[in-house]
Design an enzyme around this catalytic site. Structure first.
Site, PDB file in Angstrom:
ATOM      1  N   ARG A  28      -2.472   6.243   1.385  1.00 30.61           N
ATOM      2  CA  ARG A  28      -2.175   5.435   2.459  1.00 30.61           C
ATOM      3  C   ARG A  28      -0.487   5.445   2.698  1.00 30.61           C
ATOM      4  O   ARG A  28       0.010   4.810   3.441  1.00 30.61           O
ATOM      5  CB  ARG A  28      -2.436   3.993   1.966  1.00 30.61           C
ATOM      6  CG  ARG A  28      -3.726   3.332   2.576  1.00 30.61           C
ATOM      7  CD  ARG A  28      -3.652   1.952   1.937  1.00 30.61           C
ATOM      8  NE  ARG A  28      -4.483   1.051   2.582  1.00 30.61           N
ATOM      9  CZ  ARG A  28      -5.978   0.956   2.627  1.00 30.61           C
ATOM     10  NH1 ARG A  28      -6.528   1.656   1.671  1.00 30.61           N
ATOM     11  NH2 ARG A  28      -6.602   0.072   3.180  1.00 30.61           N
ATOM     12  N   ARG A  64     -17.217  -8.415   9.195  1.00 32.63           N
ATOM     13  CA  ARG A  64     -17.514  -7.631   8.088  1.00 32.63           C
ATOM     14  C   ARG A  64     -17.821  -8.392   6.821  1.00 32.63           C
ATOM     15  O   ARG A  64     -17.381  -9.247   6.308  1.00 32.63           O
ATOM     16  CB  ARG A  64     -16.079  -6.958   7.954  1.00 32.63           C
ATOM     17  CG  ARG A  64     -16.179  -5.675   7.060  1.00 32.63           C
ATOM     18  CD  ARG A  64     -15.108  -4.832   7.408  1.00 32.63           C
ATOM     19  NE  ARG A  64     -14.030  -5.096   6.714  1.00 32.63           N
ATOM     20  CZ  ARG A  64     -13.135  -4.192   6.215  1.00 32.63           C
ATOM     21  NH1 ARG A  64     -13.379  -2.920   6.706  1.00 32.63           N
ATOM     22  NH2 ARG A  64     -11.918  -4.599   5.628  1.00 32.63           N
ATOM     23  N   ARG A  66     -14.955 -10.404   2.306  1.00 27.25           N
ATOM     24  CA  ARG A  66     -13.687 -10.353   1.456  1.00 27.25           C
ATOM     25  C   ARG A  66     -12.746 -11.535   1.916  1.00 27.25           C
ATOM     26  O   ARG A  66     -12.428 -11.567   3.066  1.00 27.25           O
ATOM     27  CB  ARG A  66     -13.163  -8.831   1.827  1.00 27.25           C
ATOM     28  CG  ARG A  66     -13.794  -7.892   0.963  1.00 27.25           C
ATOM     29  CD  ARG A  66     -13.520  -6.386   1.451  1.00 27.25           C
ATOM     30  NE  ARG A  66     -12.087  -6.225   1.859  1.00 27.25           N
ATOM     31  CZ  ARG A  66     -11.696  -5.232   2.128  1.00 27.25           C
ATOM     32  NH1 ARG A  66     -12.305  -4.023   2.571  1.00 27.25           N
ATOM     33  NH2 ARG A  66     -10.236  -5.019   2.266  1.00 27.25           N
ATOM     34  N   ARG A 101      -2.225  -6.594   7.738  1.00 28.28           N
ATOM     35  CA  ARG A 101      -2.743  -5.330   7.164  1.00 28.28           C
ATOM     36  C   ARG A 101      -2.594  -4.238   8.333  1.00 28.28           C
ATOM     37  O   ARG A 101      -2.300  -3.129   7.788  1.00 28.28           O
ATOM     38  CB  ARG A 101      -4.308  -5.380   6.718  1.00 28.28           C
ATOM     39  CG  ARG A 101      -4.362  -5.866   5.289  1.00 28.28           C
ATOM     40  CD  ARG A 101      -5.604  -6.626   4.846  1.00 28.28           C
ATOM     41  NE  ARG A 101      -6.734  -5.650   4.920  1.00 28.28           N
ATOM     42  CZ  ARG A 101      -7.922  -6.152   5.209  1.00 28.28           C
ATOM     43  NH1 ARG A 101      -8.340  -7.237   5.567  1.00 28.28           N
ATOM     44  NH2 ARG A 101      -8.903  -4.984   5.166  1.00 28.28           N
TER      45      ARG A 101
HETATM   46  P1  ADP Z   1      -9.335  -1.654   4.480  1.00 25.29           P
HETATM   47  O1  ADP Z   1      -9.540  -0.271   4.705  1.00 25.29           O
HETATM   48  O2  ADP Z   1     -10.421  -2.519   5.064  1.00 25.29           O
HETATM   49  O3  ADP Z   1      -7.877  -2.380   4.515  1.00 25.29           O
HETATM   50  P2  ADP Z   1      -9.737  -1.296   1.706  1.00 25.29           P
HETATM   51  O4  ADP Z   1     -11.049  -1.560   0.702  1.00 25.29           O
HETATM   52  O5  ADP Z   1      -9.581   0.169   1.802  1.00 25.29           O
HETATM   53  O6  ADP Z   1      -9.630  -1.899   2.950  1.00 25.29           O
HETATM   54  O7  ADP Z   1      -8.209  -1.770   0.748  1.00 25.29           O
HETATM   55  C1  ADP Z   1      -8.193  -2.896   0.384  1.00 25.29           C
HETATM   56  C2  ADP Z   1      -6.776  -3.398  -0.031  1.00 25.29           C
HETATM   57  O8  ADP Z   1      -6.872  -2.666  -1.293  1.00 25.29           O
HETATM   58  C3  ADP Z   1      -5.767  -2.791   0.615  1.00 25.29           C
HETATM   59  O9  ADP Z   1      -5.374  -4.035   1.500  1.00 25.29           O
HETATM   60  C4  ADP Z   1      -4.358  -2.746  -0.509  1.00 25.29           C
HETATM   61  O10 ADP Z   1      -4.144  -3.902  -1.009  1.00 25.29           O
HETATM   62  C5  ADP Z   1      -5.327  -2.204  -1.531  1.00 25.29           C
HETATM   63  N1  ADP Z   1      -5.514  -0.518  -1.512  1.00 25.29           N
HETATM   64  C6  ADP Z   1      -6.510   0.118  -1.387  1.00 25.29           C
HETATM   65  N2  ADP Z   1      -6.241   1.492  -1.264  1.00 25.29           N
HETATM   66  C7  ADP Z   1      -4.977   1.555  -1.210  1.00 25.29           C
HETATM   67  C8  ADP Z   1      -3.834   2.523  -1.443  1.00 25.29           C
HETATM   68  N3  ADP Z   1      -4.323   3.722  -1.472  1.00 25.29           N
HETATM   69  N4  ADP Z   1      -2.486   2.157  -1.620  1.00 25.29           N
HETATM   70  C9  ADP Z   1      -2.030   1.004  -1.758  1.00 25.29           C
HETATM   71  N5  ADP Z   1      -3.111  -0.209  -1.791  1.00 25.29           N
HETATM   72  C10 ADP Z   1      -4.419   0.176  -1.581  1.00 25.29           C
END
Ligand code: ADP
Ligand code: ZN
Length: 211
Positions: free
Chosen positions: A88, A123, A156, A167
């Site tokens: 990310r 969702r 969520r 986000r």
């Molecule tokens: P979405 O894709 O719907 O935002 P995710 O389930 O992938 O949801 O992620 C939820 C939260 O988990 C993010 O908003 C972040 O806080 C954290 N997160 C997930 N993956 C990462 C990552 N690779 N790096 C940093 N934070 C992460």
């Protein structure tokens, strides 16, 4: 085969990653699901991650990179994996390279922000296995009950409208630069997210070269 699914929160990348994982029989790895489990189980990583997740911020790179590294070192990841929600940040992408992970393809699911905001409220996610649903586009067979386990499909905490906007902002600032990162490596394929999940699925499979 190692794949990465890239896309804004609510773009549907998790749903598509689940389809592809099932079809190709490769392990789906969702850092969001792993982190939510860690929070639920109050592990050290979970305790470190919670406040960032609640605020719609990214969890610090060192925490997530550690978690990812442990997960893909497990035996069930030997035949390949689909990364959903990782990397990310450019730092995380570089960490993957440093681990010697070979990425075959990065599939980006592109959806305009307006549409994302409109559908986030519907969702739902299973509180036990992490399977994703949408009350309108991908409803559970029995209301609020997961189709694949005995968990509940719930909203969520970070899917509240205010947090969704945060986000999205974080996505454009920190994650969207990964498009260039992987395009330069010749690995990026972009799929335009459609209204119907089945249409996006067809385009996604086409992009990967499966049927
Ligand atoms: P979405 O894709 O719907 O935002 P995710 O389930 O992938 O949801 O992620 C939820 C939260 O988990 C993010 O908003 C972040 O806080 C954290 N997160 C997930 N993956 C990462 C990552 N690779 N790096 C940093 N934070 C992460
Ligand atoms: Zn479930």
């Amino acid at each position: 085969m190692n794949l990465i699914f890239l896309g804004a929160p609510g773009s549907g990348k998790g749903t598509q990653a689940e389809f592809v994982s099932e079809k190709m029989n490769i392990l789906p790895v969702s850092t969001g699901n792993i982190l939510r489990d860690a929070v639920k189980n109050q592990t050290e990583a979970g305790l470190a991650a919670k406040k960032f997740m609640d605020a719609g911020d990214l969890v610090p790179d060192e925490v997530v990179i550690g978690i990812l590294k442990d997960r893909i070192a497990q035996p069930d990841a030997k035949n390949g994996f689909i990364l959903d929600g990782f990397p990310r940040t450019v730092e995380q992408a570089k960490a993957l390279e440093e681990m010697g992970v070979k990425i075959d393809l990065v599939v980006e699911i592109d959806v305009p922000d307006e549409r994302i905001c409109g559908r986030m409220g519907g969702r739902r996610v299973c509180d036990k296995c992490g399977a994703s649903y949408h009350i309108e586009y991908k409803p559970t067979k029995v209301e609020s009950k997961c189709d694949s386990c005995d968990g509940n499909a719930i909203q969520r905490a970070d899917d509240k409208p205010e947090t969704v906007l945060d986000r999205l902002k974080v996505y454009h600032e920190k994650t969207a630069p990964l498009r260039d990162f992987y395009a330069k490596l010749g690995k990026l394929k972009t799929v335009e997210g459609q209204i119907e999940i089945a249409d996006t699925k067809r385009l996604t499979f086409e992009a990967i070269g499966i049927q």
